[in-house]
Design an enzyme around this catalytic site. Structure first.
Site, PDB file in Angstrom:
ATOM      1  NE  ARG A  20      -1.226 -20.399  15.834  1.00  0.00           N
ATOM      2  CZ  ARG A  20      -2.356 -19.764  15.999  1.00  0.00           C
ATOM      3  NH1 ARG A  20      -3.029 -19.284  14.944  1.00  0.00           N
ATOM      4  NH2 ARG A  20      -2.881 -19.556  17.177  1.00  0.00           N
ATOM      5  N   GLY A  21      -3.303 -23.409  16.064  1.00  0.00           N
ATOM      6  CA  GLY A  21      -4.641 -23.058  16.543  1.00  0.00           C
ATOM      7  C   GLY A  21      -5.480 -24.328  16.525  1.00  0.00           C
TER       8      GLY A  21
ATOM      9  NE  ARG B 280       1.476 -27.477  18.580  1.00  0.00           N
ATOM     10  CZ  ARG B 280       1.049 -26.211  18.738  1.00  0.00           C
ATOM     11  NH1 ARG B 280       0.364 -25.622  17.771  1.00  0.00           N
ATOM     12  NH2 ARG B 280       1.296 -25.556  19.851  1.00  0.00           N
TER      13      ARG B 280
ATOM     14  CD  GLN C  96       1.572 -18.249  19.424  1.00  0.00           C
ATOM     15  OE1 GLN C  96       2.076 -17.495  20.251  1.00  0.00           O
ATOM     16  NE2 GLN C  96       1.640 -19.555  19.528  1.00  0.00           N
TER      17      GLN C  96
ATOM     18  CG  ASP D 140      -5.143 -24.882  22.419  1.00  0.00           C
ATOM     19  OD1 ASP D 140      -5.147 -23.702  22.829  1.00  0.00           O
ATOM     20  OD2 ASP D 140      -4.676 -25.219  21.314  1.00  0.00           O
TER      21      ASP D 140
HETATM   22  O1  MRU Z   1       0.346 -22.920  20.026  1.00  0.00           O
HETATM   23  P1  MRU Z   1      -0.807 -22.415  19.209  1.00  0.00           P
HETATM   24  O2  MRU Z   1      -0.494 -21.170  18.461  1.00  0.00           O
HETATM   25  O3  MRU Z   1      -1.400 -23.506  18.340  1.00  0.00           O
HETATM   26  O4  MRU Z   1      -1.885 -22.061  20.305  1.00  0.00           O
HETATM   27  C1  MRU Z   1      -3.125 -21.527  19.935  1.00  0.00           C
HETATM   28  C2  MRU Z   1      -3.957 -21.141  21.083  1.00  0.00           C
HETATM   29  O5  MRU Z   1      -3.657 -21.352  22.224  1.00  0.00           O
HETATM   30  C3  MRU Z   1      -5.287 -20.581  20.754  1.00  0.00           C
HETATM   31  O6  MRU Z   1      -5.657 -19.592  21.655  1.00  0.00           O
HETATM   32  C4  MRU Z   1      -6.260 -21.746  20.834  1.00  0.00           C
HETATM   33  O7  MRU Z   1      -5.857 -22.767  19.959  1.00  0.00           O
HETATM   34  C5  MRU Z   1      -7.604 -21.369  20.542  1.00  0.00           C
HETATM   35  S1  MRU Z   1      -7.768 -21.294  18.834  1.00  0.00           S
HETATM   36  C6  MRU Z   1      -9.228 -20.920  18.272  1.00  0.00           C
END
Ligand code: MRU
Length: 360
Positions: free
Chosen positions: A52-53, A89, A201, A242
């Site tokens: 994820r991220g 996603r 997270q 994102d």
């Molecule tokens: O739902 P996730 O865990 O994928 O969300 C991640 C985030 O919102 C992070 O802050 C974002 O992707 C920035 S990552 C470098």
């Protein structure tokens, strides 16, 4: 000092047709890896948040395209792989960016050449992520140096949200890249880590990787952010993104917007760190147009952790009869953002600031 071998969240497997990732659904309780070898493996890993991220989702998807080409390099398979991965996603635009990069490369090639070319490109996308985040960190460290200069040797106090760390990318992370570089180069830092309900997270991933790197940090309940900012306990906020629109609106993990509002109210600088693959040049008004992922209500009604015997358990915290809503991201309008930290430099959080980053 810059580590030539930063810790990674994804690396090539011994088998050249596979890639290894850390299983982020197990952290911080278990450090386990998963080997991905097929389009289905990759689609599942992104959907169930094994990876994820935003940047890591994009890189992993690039490998998904390559694995699909190994099985069947036809035009129909290329189109299907794009669609399957695109559906995993909706909010992180790095996914679409990576799929477009792969499709633009592969579509004009004869099918027989596609697998090799796709694998080479996926490795390149992964290595570019590492170098972009390092470059971003080297720009961002200037902000920490400025604060350090007036802190008389006291730690620079940074608040972050969710995980925009190395686990959200291949290495270095985005929000964490300047922090790791500062820490490794003798600038004292302390990171306020927001737990980031509902999936936590911050508490489970950011805290884990900061501890793993020896960076001083404290986990706090999401609701305490305003209080910490009001008390003058935070020098600057750095979060990831994102998706960033061409006018500078920022989609990031739910709760980012509230932190930006509180930071503005207390005149604490609020910076957003991201590689340019997070820019969506097709959108302007982020609140109106960025698709926001809605996830299972169970993530709100339940929490997971370890019991005294070290077993991972999930328990319900809301009444059985209470429905819940789970918007996974929110949009912070550009006017609440002090500045952007990217691999191409620092800039103002507005259309003019971003324009120079647009590649023809
Ligand atoms: O739902 P996730 O865990 O994928 O969300 C991640 C985030 O919102 C992070 O802050 C974002 O992707 C920035 S990552 C470098």
């Amino acid at each position: 000092m810059i580590s030539p071998t930063p810790k990674r969240s994804l690396w090539p497997a011994k088998d050249p047709r596979a890639v290894v990732v850390l299983d982020q659904t197990r952290l911080p309780h278990r450090v386990q890896t998963v080997t991905l070898r097929s389009l289905d493996d990759v689609a599942r890993a992104i959907s169930d948040m094994t990876v994820r991220g935003a940047p890591l989702i994009g890189v992993t998807a690039a490998y998904g395209m390559a694995f699909a080409m190994a099985m069947d390099p036809s035009n129909a398979s290329l189109a299907r792989a794009y669609d399957v991965l695109f559906a995993t996603r909706p909010t992180a635009v790095n996914l679409r960016w990576a799929l477009d990069v792969m499709r633009d490369l592969l579509a004009p090639l004869p099918p027989a050449l596609r697998h090799e070319a796709a694998l080479r490109k996926a490795h390149e996308v992964a290595e570019d992520d590492v170098s972009s985040n390092l470059a971003l960190g080297l720009h961002g460290i200037q902000l920490l140096q400025q604060v350090a200069a007036r802190r008389n040797g006291q730690p620079v106090r940074i608040m972050t949200h969710c995980n925009a760390g190395r686990l959200a990318a291949v290495a270095w992370g985005t929000a964490t890249a300047p922090i790791y570089l500062a820490h490794d180069n003798g600038i004292p830092v302390h990171v306020w880590v927001s737990e980031t309900r509902p999936r936590n997270q911050g508490a489970s991933l950011t805290a884990w990787e900061l501890a793993d790197h020896g960076v001083p940090h404290t986990v706090f309940a999401d609701n305490a952010a305003g209080h910490l900012l009001q008390r003058g306990l935070v020098d600057l906020v750095i979060v990831g993104a994102d998706r960033v629109t061409r006018r500078g609106d920022v989609a990031n993990k739910i709760g980012t917007y509230l932190k930006a509002l509180a930071a503005k109210a207390h005149r604490v600088p609020f910076h957003v760190a991201f590689p340019c693959s997070t820019l969506d040049w097709t959108l302007d008004d982020g609140v109106a147009s960025i698709p926001i992922e809605e996830r299972s209500a169970r993530e709100v009604t339940h929490v997971s952790g370890t019991d005294p015997r070290g077993r991972v358990v999930t328990v319900r915290v809301a009444p059985m009869e209470s429905p819940a809503r789970n918007d996974a991201f929110d949009v912070t309008p550009a006017k609440l953002v002090t500045g952007f930290i990217t691999e191409r430099g620092l800039c103002a959080a507005n259309a003019r600031g971003l324009r120079s980053f647009r590649r023809p």
